[in-house]
Design an enzyme around this catalytic site. Sequence first.
Site, PDB file in Angstrom:
ATOM      1  CD  GLU A 125       2.240  -2.913  -6.613  1.00  0.00           C
ATOM      2  OE1 GLU A 125       2.921  -3.737  -5.986  1.00  0.00           O
ATOM      3  OE2 GLU A 125       2.010  -2.978  -7.834  1.00  0.00           O
ATOM      4  CG  ASP A 126       5.421   0.056  -3.974  1.00  0.00           C
ATOM      5  OD1 ASP A 126       4.477  -0.695  -3.686  1.00  0.00           O
ATOM      6  OD2 ASP A 126       6.455  -0.328  -4.548  1.00  0.00           O
TER       7      ASP A 126
END
Length: 620
Positions: free
Chosen positions: A88-89
């Site tokens: 996600e990051d």
Amino acid sequence: MVDYTEMVQAAVEKLFNAVRRNGMDNEQAVNLISGAYALAEEAHRPQKRKSGLPYILHPLAVALIVVEEMRQTDPAIVCAALLHDVVEDTDHTIEEIRSLFGDDVATLVAAVTKPNKQQVDNFQHILGSVNKDVRVLILKLSDRLHNMRTLDSMKPQKQWKIASETQFFFAPLAGRLGLYKVKSELENLAFKFLNPMEYEHLNSELAKDRERTKEAVETFMGEAEATVFQSFSKVIRWDIRYRKPFSIWREMQERNCDFYHVPFKHYIRAVFNCDEVRQDTGRDISEQDIVLKIYSVLGNKFREQTGSFINYMTQPKANGYRSVHFRLLNPYGNIEEFHISSDTMREQSYFGCIVDDKEQWMKRLTSVLQELSENPELLMPGIHDSLYNEDVTVYTPQGSPVTLPKGATALDFAYEIHTRIGSHAKYARINGRLASVRTRLNRGDCIEIFSDESINPQQDWLDDVVTFKSKKAIRNYLNRLPKQKYKLCPCCRPLPGSEIIGFADSEGTVTVHRRNCPDAIRAASENGQTIVAVEDFKPEDNILYPVSIRIIGVDRPHLLRDIIDCVVQDAHLSMSALSSVMEEEIVTCTISYSVHSADELDSAVKRLMSIEGVEEVRIE
């Protein structure tokens, strides 16, 4: 610049010590988890949390929660906890994780990776990814728990957003999984950030109450302990448990009262280990017999509050909670609540889906969660109804238990048995007594539903049900009905076949009035250009319109019977309300029922006027 190397290294050592203590001490497991940490550390190295701390401390903390607080012994979920934010990051992908750590780890990471910034989509993604694997939910709850514990560093608006999600979705989800400790902490952390002033006020009042009652409660607990000591020596452990601010606040809302009128802000708890009791007594005594013996000994010594005994031991809550509750009058004139449970019961209450049969827990969730995930428009209103953990257990006439949310009605029970029974439910018998299907149910009620094919769901049924299943079935039925083409004036209540006129608003919606309606006359004078002809407002077999008539007449024997016969038998109309008053031999009778048209109403009026003694019939 602060060097956080030692802090990170301490967190790594703490995690791997916990991993080894939990049985994941073989070389393969340690190497797998070490590899996951190495990738997470490399991926998050440039990142900081809002607090300024290295980001890697967050996945390390989540992994530690998974191991220590969620008691997981599977290396795959520990790896997924370390890697849960990597996709996600950062630039790393699910396929990369799959190639390095296998399908199991990759599937878990994918399940907790947010698809976008829309929270409804994220909830849908979580629910749709469960696939009978409770580890997905355990991982997500562990992530949320650490985020809530470190929420102080966020801006107030971000705190409020995350706390709202927690109270609405994650805390009820933890409760439905039987994770009481997690649920309670999430509820109170969310409450702290959503209502900080109220939280601090209740925290302060609870501290004062604790200090005020401490001596008397501890003295009474000592007397109870001494009483039980004669039967079970020192193998029973006693303590006083104090309720948390959110629990008090919720009861204040339910009771509509202030803090001082919330009863039982604490309770006395007795806990035992079955093996220790058996060793102490020298008898092969069952868990249930131990609980009932403690209850019996205390009940013989102190006066019990009538009706206070609740048996969650053999009739657990839907979230797996097991215990026995009762209340005793202490020597100082106060009533104290007691909870008696074994270590096993307490473990089940704190760690339901972790220590019990996981398939059983997921079976309770998957059918509803699947419906929710497949119907995005129903997701947000359905989540809370489906997951909220307070419940009552009621019974069919055959003795089969049915678990429903607190506040459920006999109509909810009917839908839980079968959608068709719910949709045609006419009346109920609760504990043998006749009752409306809208009656609220209490724990232990025995319910029998009587149906009639002529009965169908009504719009106001939605106000009388609480379960997602009931609401969905009622809405489905209502959505299949022919749509009303017009809005009807609530004052003059026009009927098909009467003299009517319509007024169109700016959106094209036509409101129908009787021609002599004062509102219609005023509207015509003010906005005559909005008048439209209403030509297709005609009777339909499946649409009824409520009406009320007042009958005035001279009393005589059987007058009321003749009036009822005229409406029910001759006119074939079903009454919804009837009231009759006699004063000085003059009878005034008001009847509410439904008709298809003005002609049907006129016919009924003519029949009523022909009854001997009836002088006047008015349409209300």
